[in-house]
Design a protein around this motif. Structure first.
Motif, PDB file in Angstrom:
ATOM      1  N   UNK A   1      -0.404   7.215   2.132  1.00  0.00           N
ATOM      2  CA  UNK A   1       0.850   6.355   2.519  1.00  0.00           C
ATOM      3  C   UNK A   1       1.698   6.115   1.457  1.00  0.00           C
ATOM      4  N   UNK A   2       3.527   6.317   1.766  1.00  0.00           N
ATOM      5  CA  UNK A   2       4.142   6.203   0.824  1.00  0.00           C
ATOM      6  C   UNK A   2       5.062   5.099   1.061  1.00  0.00           C
ATOM      7  N   UNK A   3       5.845   4.301  -0.238  1.00  0.00           N
ATOM      8  CA  UNK A   3       6.170   3.240   0.580  1.00  0.00           C
ATOM      9  C   UNK A   3       8.450   3.543   0.290  1.00  0.00           C
ATOM     10  N   UNK A   4       8.790   3.018   0.600  1.00  0.00           N
ATOM     11  CA  UNK A   4      10.167   3.595   1.352  1.00  0.00           C
ATOM     12  C   UNK A   4      11.358   3.563   0.497  1.00  0.00           C
TER      13      UNK A   4
ATOM     14  N   UNK B   1      -4.439   0.970   1.431  1.00  0.00           N
ATOM     15  CA  UNK B   1      -2.681   0.856   0.643  1.00  0.00           C
ATOM     16  C   UNK B   1      -2.178   0.821   1.742  1.00  0.00           C
ATOM     17  N   UNK B   2      -1.461   0.715   2.875  1.00  0.00           N
ATOM     18  CA  UNK B   2      -0.787   0.344   3.784  1.00  0.00           C
ATOM     19  C   UNK B   2      -0.175  -1.341   3.805  1.00  0.00           C
ATOM     20  N   UNK B   3      -1.279  -2.218   2.793  1.00  0.00           N
ATOM     21  CA  UNK B   3      -0.683  -3.427   2.636  1.00  0.00           C
ATOM     22  C   UNK B   3       0.004  -4.269   1.646  1.00  0.00           C
ATOM     23  N   UNK B   4      -0.555  -2.758   0.119  1.00  0.00           N
ATOM     24  CA  UNK B   4       0.127  -2.939  -0.699  1.00  0.00           C
ATOM     25  C   UNK B   4       1.437  -2.590  -1.156  1.00  0.00           C
ATOM     26  N   UNK B   5       1.831  -1.019   0.224  1.00  0.00           N
ATOM     27  CA  UNK B   5       2.988  -0.636  -0.535  1.00  0.00           C
ATOM     28  C   UNK B   5       3.778  -1.313   0.931  1.00  0.00           C
ATOM     29  N   UNK B   6       3.869  -2.088   2.031  1.00  0.00           N
ATOM     30  CA  UNK B   6       4.928  -2.494   3.165  1.00  0.00           C
ATOM     31  C   UNK B   6       5.600  -3.161   2.201  1.00  0.00           C
ATOM     32  N   UNK B   7       6.632  -3.007   2.711  1.00  0.00           N
ATOM     33  CA  UNK B   7       7.754  -4.184   2.650  1.00  0.00           C
ATOM     34  C   UNK B   7       8.688  -3.719   1.167  1.00  0.00           C
ATOM     35  N   UNK B   8       8.262  -2.792   0.802  1.00  0.00           N
ATOM     36  CA  UNK B   8       9.201  -1.986  -0.551  1.00  0.00           C
ATOM     37  C   UNK B   8      10.636  -2.059  -0.381  1.00  0.00           C
ATOM     38  N   UNK B   9      12.023  -3.028  -0.616  1.00  0.00           N
ATOM     39  CA  UNK B   9      12.780  -3.418  -0.208  1.00  0.00           C
ATOM     40  C   UNK B   9      13.494  -1.789  -1.124  1.00  0.00           C
ATOM     41  N   UNK B  10      14.668  -1.142  -0.514  1.00  0.00           N
ATOM     42  CA  UNK B  10      15.193  -0.326  -1.260  1.00  0.00           C
ATOM     43  C   UNK B  10      16.097  -0.801  -2.078  1.00  0.00           C
TER      44      UNK B  10
ATOM     45  N   UNK C   1       8.731  -5.293  -4.230  1.00  0.00           N
ATOM     46  CA  UNK C   1       8.200  -3.673  -4.644  1.00  0.00           C
ATOM     47  C   UNK C   1       7.002  -3.787  -5.007  1.00  0.00           C
ATOM     48  N   UNK C   2       5.562  -2.635  -4.915  1.00  0.00           N
ATOM     49  CA  UNK C   2       3.818  -2.641  -4.448  1.00  0.00           C
ATOM     50  C   UNK C   2       3.957  -3.462  -6.117  1.00  0.00           C
ATOM     51  N   UNK C   3       3.783  -2.996  -6.925  1.00  0.00           N
ATOM     52  CA  UNK C   3       3.779  -3.963  -8.490  1.00  0.00           C
ATOM     53  C   UNK C   3       3.424  -5.237  -8.006  1.00  0.00           C
ATOM     54  N   UNK C   4       4.212  -5.783  -7.332  1.00  0.00           N
ATOM     55  CA  UNK C   4       3.904  -7.291  -7.127  1.00  0.00           C
ATOM     56  C   UNK C   4       3.073  -7.424  -6.432  1.00  0.00           C
ATOM     57  N   UNK C   5       2.434  -6.716  -5.333  1.00  0.00           N
ATOM     58  CA  UNK C   5       1.036  -7.280  -4.327  1.00  0.00           C
ATOM     59  C   UNK C   5       0.428  -6.468  -5.157  1.00  0.00           C
TER      60      UNK C   5
END
Length: 277
Positions: A125-128, A141-150, A158-162
């Motif tokens: 999966x990929x963040x947005x 994967x999905x929970x870590x990459x979800x909600x990556x604000x553009x 971002x996923x870094x904070x997760x």
């Protein structure tokens, strides 16, 4: 920066997985990887086999995360500025017009062969984010990459904070600290970090358009020096050892980010402009 010695034969997936385990990769853990295939040396099966070795070390309960950054679709990135240096206005506009808009399938050639093998692999999966997306495979994967604000490259949305919250590990697989993306989260956590404008081309509802936004001014120009101090002060918190033909390093996202957020205010001019995006 890469670190390597000349190999006698191609490295195997099994042998690489054993070295990663010996280095301290945690079974069932979460691992952010920055890799240089050149430093690792020839691998039987190539980048896909190296990705498989990392997943073998993590085990079925582990999650592998890689950067999938795309500076190629921005006209405010160093990549673009290098490309158009010396061109006239008409030629620069032709470069901008030919830039492909970001979508979930956009290639990320600048992050290396291992990262692309993960992004293109089954179940990934990929963040947005249109500039600093991440790809991941595994149960988290999905929970870590979800909600990556553009409008948040590498900060709290971002996923870094997760990854920080999950106490993930970072593996510099034959690369230097100059590639350590985790340090960027430290930039967001200093008091009143400088900000700048970014611009990139995206596809919204199938329509190509330019998008401009403001975010923290990212600057990785001093990450090698930051990393050298981190390794010296952190000591046993940074595991160092061979993986393939490379010398690799393993440490916690939390340790890297916390050190960076303390180091940066005393080593940087607060009005420095960023170099990424």
């Amino acid at each position: 920066m890469t670190t390597s010695t000349a190999p006698a034969v191609a490295h195997t997936r099994t042998g690489l997985a054993g070295q990663l385990t010996a280095l301290g990769v945690e079974p069932g853990g979460i691992l952010l990887v920055h890799a240089s295939m050149r430093a690792v040396g020839p691998v039987s099966g190539g980048a896909r086999a190296l990705a498989g070795a990392v997943r073998d070390a993590l085990g079925p309960g582990g999650t592998l995360v890689v950067p999938a950054f795309t500076p190629e679709n921005s006209d405010t990135s160093p990549h673009y500025l290098d490309r158009v240096r010396g061109l006239d206005d008409r030629a620069r506009e032709a470069v901008r017009a030919a830039m492909p808009p970001f979508d979930a399938t956009t290639p990320a050639p600048s992050v290396g062969r291992l990262a692309e093998a993960v992004r293109l692999g089954p179940g990934a999966v990929r963040s947005g984010h249109p500039q600093t997306s991440f790809a991941a495979v595994g149960p988290s994967a999905r929970s870590l990459l979800a909600g990556h604000r553009p409008d948040c490259h590498l900060g709290e949305d971002s996923p870094l904070a997760r990854l920080y919250d999950a106490r993930a590990q970072v593996l510099l697989l034959g690369t230097g600290f100059d590639t350590c993306t985790a340090f960027h989260l430290g930039e967001y956590r200093v008091p009143a970090p400088p900000r700048r404008t970014y611009r990139c081309v995206v596809a919204l509802a199938g329509v190509r358009q330019w998008w401009e936004y403001e975010d923290v001014a990212l600057d990785d120009s001093d990450f090698a020096a930051l990393g050298a101090d981190f390794a010296r002060v952190a000591g046993p918190l940074v595991n160092t050892g061979p993986v393939g033909s490379s010398t690799s390093r393993l440490f916690r996202v939390t340790d890297a980010v916390d050190f960076a957020s303390r180091w940066l205010p005393s080593h940087r001019d607060p009005v420095l402009c960023g170099t990424r995006g």
